[in-house]
Enzyme design. Structure first.
Site, PDB file in Angstrom:
ATOM      1  N   GLU A 332      -7.973   2.354   4.871  1.00 34.56           N
ATOM      2  CA  GLU A 332      -7.893   3.891   4.304  1.00 34.56           C
ATOM      3  C   GLU A 332      -8.333   3.835   3.020  1.00 34.56           C
ATOM      4  O   GLU A 332      -7.924   3.147   2.136  1.00 34.56           O
ATOM      5  CB  GLU A 332      -6.445   4.281   4.352  1.00 34.56           C
ATOM      6  CG  GLU A 332      -5.666   4.155   5.594  1.00 34.56           C
ATOM      7  CD  GLU A 332      -4.069   4.909   5.551  1.00 34.56           C
ATOM      8  OE1 GLU A 332      -3.630   5.432   6.539  1.00 34.56           O
ATOM      9  OE2 GLU A 332      -3.512   4.719   4.639  1.00 34.56           O
ATOM     10  N   CYS A 333      -9.410   4.752   2.792  1.00 41.28           N
ATOM     11  CA  CYS A 333     -10.066   5.355   1.683  1.00 41.28           C
ATOM     12  C   CYS A 333     -10.502   4.273   0.702  1.00 41.28           C
ATOM     13  O   CYS A 333     -11.478   3.600   0.863  1.00 41.28           O
ATOM     14  CB  CYS A 333      -8.685   6.201   0.915  1.00 41.28           C
ATOM     15  SG  CYS A 333      -9.800   7.030  -0.216  1.00 41.28           S
ATOM     16  N   GLY A 334      -9.475   3.639  -0.358  1.00 46.17           N
ATOM     17  CA  GLY A 334      -9.778   2.729  -1.155  1.00 46.17           C
ATOM     18  C   GLY A 334     -10.037   1.268  -0.458  1.00 46.17           C
ATOM     19  O   GLY A 334     -11.021   0.525  -0.803  1.00 46.17           O
ATOM     20  N   THR A 434     -11.235   4.477   7.104  1.00 43.28           N
ATOM     21  CA  THR A 434     -11.306   5.935   7.291  1.00 43.28           C
ATOM     22  C   THR A 434     -11.017   6.588   5.867  1.00 43.28           C
ATOM     23  O   THR A 434     -10.208   5.864   5.043  1.00 43.28           O
ATOM     24  CB  THR A 434     -10.550   6.540   8.248  1.00 43.28           C
ATOM     25  OG1 THR A 434     -10.338   7.760   8.235  1.00 43.28           O
ATOM     26  CG2 THR A 434      -9.032   5.715   8.411  1.00 43.28           C
TER      27      THR A 434
END
Length: 466
Positions: A332-334, A434
């Site tokens: 996720e993200c990072g 994502t």
């Protein structure tokens, strides 16, 4: 049965009025006095929750009706409170602010659902009698919201405080339970919130200062009385579940360090309830991945640790090799940023793990901020086709070079920015990355999918060895 659950909701007229500072000060002061307190955060925030947890010495859980629904939010609250502790719920934005004109998921709605008195924190900068009018408006706007008191913030001096207290006492009648003068020292901020506790070199000293601030300027006994005035709530509605019997135990790694910190406690618990053994790993200090059946990389601020992540070459190579060998990886993200080939910041390039053939550039302004909703419409390792996910995103990075076919983006973004072209969810082999963060209580199929992918990988590896 109805149980006493002393509780307060701390809210304000707007963001930036001092909710987090006052919440931390109250928790730290009560803890120093030997009172047990349980912190909660309304909204999807990770950084405030880490600070609240540290101040209270207890896990902080998110109460977010968009991500997990009202019923789940109430169960989370009831399951983790009782007569022997004080619950402090920090709201987000203004008291009545929500996604729509009705404020349907606002802090005010949460306070009503929890039957909790609200303490309104008011920024008093360059105002006196107008503060009384604002408090009166909040008091009358929705009579079902119980306004238990006011804390005046950013007070300019004794006369400023006295006049405001008199105005509120004469015109509103709501008790003033604290008045905090403008401080030279402020909580350090970055991007859209506080600097994370992992990165703050003097977090405990800051909390000691906040505890003293509360002792000097808050009516701690008065706040405790208001908390105890809250009516009883039904409970307990225990959510605790045993691990699923009969499933093969799998080892799922979770990268958790100062680069990757954004994890809801329920997400880790959900993996364990599905039968996983969670193994915590550092991408900064460990030299290689241990033997795992799956890997979960949450969000964080990898850009602040970019040089250290780049310097740990052996770990980056280990991760890439395992991903190419079929290790299921959910990021996720990072985590997405770390799986990229290159991270660019201020014109400088940092090599990342190279699991995904993409480049990420950190910008000066937010590239995605707010709640998201995506539909799974392409094959991927974790989610069934047709699944709709509610989540949130907040990131300053953007993908500037995405190599591959459109079929490699598994999500249609119905709300939010995603990775590119209103799509999200980069897929390669058994990897899914994502920008959308999900909460396991609102997306129960997530933990099931991650553990199932890990079990399948474990069986494939055992089959190859035999």
């Amino acid at each position: 049965m109805n149980q006493p659950r002393p509780r307060l909701v701390l809210s304000a007229l707007k963001g930036g009025a001092g909710k987090t500072t006052v919440s931390l000060a109250l928790l730290a002061a009560w803890r120093s006095m030997g009172l047990q307190a349980v912190p909660f955060k309304k909204g999807p925030d990770y950084i405030d929750t880490a600070w609240l947890a540290r101040a209270a010495g207890a896990t902080c859980r998110n109460l977010d009706p968009y991500l997990i629904g009202w019923d789940q939010a109430l169960e989370v609250f009831v399951d983790h409170t009782g007569p022997d502790n004080f619950a402090v719920i920090e709201g987000n934005r203004g008291l009545y602010d929500g996604l729509d004109a009705a404020g349907s998921i606002s802090t005010a709605e949460l306070a009503k659902k929890l039957k909790a008195p609200v303490i309104l924190i008011v920024d008093c900068t360059k105002s006196t009698r107008t503060i009384a009018a604002l408090v009166y408006g909040c008091l009358k706007f929705d009579p079902r919201v119980s306004l238990g008191g006011v804390v005046l913030n950013y007070i300019g001096g004794d006369r400023h405080e006295r006049v405001i207290r008199e105005c509120i006492g004469e015109s509103v009648g709501v008790p003033v339970l604290g008045a905090i003068p403008r401080q030279r020292q402020e909580m350090p901020e970055r991007h859209m919130g506080l600097v994370p506790t992992f990165e703050h070199p003097e977090a405990d000293r800051t909390l000691d200062w906040l505890a003293q601030l509360a002792r000097d300027h808050l009516d701690l006994e008065g706040l405790a009385r208001v908390a105890r005035s809250a009516p009883g709530l039904d409970g307990p509605l225990s959510q605790v579940q045993e691990a699923r019997p009969g499933s093969p135990k799998v080892r799922i790694g979770v990268i958790r360090d100062s680069a990757f910190q954004f994890y809801y406690p329920e997400n880790i618990e959900a993996l364990e309830q599905e039968g996983a053994k969670v193994v915590f790993i550092s991408a900064l200090k460990d030299r290689a991945l241990p033997e795992l059946d799956g890997l979960y990389i949450g969000g964080g601020f990898p850009e602040t640790q970019a040089q250290m992540l780049a310097d740990n070459v052996s770990f980056r190579r280990s991760l890439k090799a395992e991903a190419e060998a079929g290790l299921p990886v959910y990021a996720e993200c990072g985590g997405l940023m770390y799986l990229s080939r290159t991270l660019i910041m201020d014109g400088q390039e940092f090599p990342m793990s190279g699991v995904l053939d993409l480049v990420v550039d950190v910008q000066k302004k937010p590239q995605g901020h707010g709640y998201t909703r995506v539909r799974v419409d392409r094959e991927n390792p974790f989610y069934p086709l047709g699944t709709e996910l509610k989540g949130h995103e907040f990131h300053y990075s953007r993908v500037v070079n995405l190599t591959g076919r459109e079929e490699n983006l598994a999500f249609e973004s119905l709300r939010g920015q995603g990775v590119a072209g209103k799509r999200d969810g980069v897929v390669k082999n058994n990897v899914l990355a994502t920008y959308t963060h999900i909460h396991a209580l609102g997306t129960p199929c997530w933990a099931q999918g991650v553990v199932k992918a890990a079990q399948d990988h474990s069986l494939r590896r055992k089959s190859r060895r035999s």
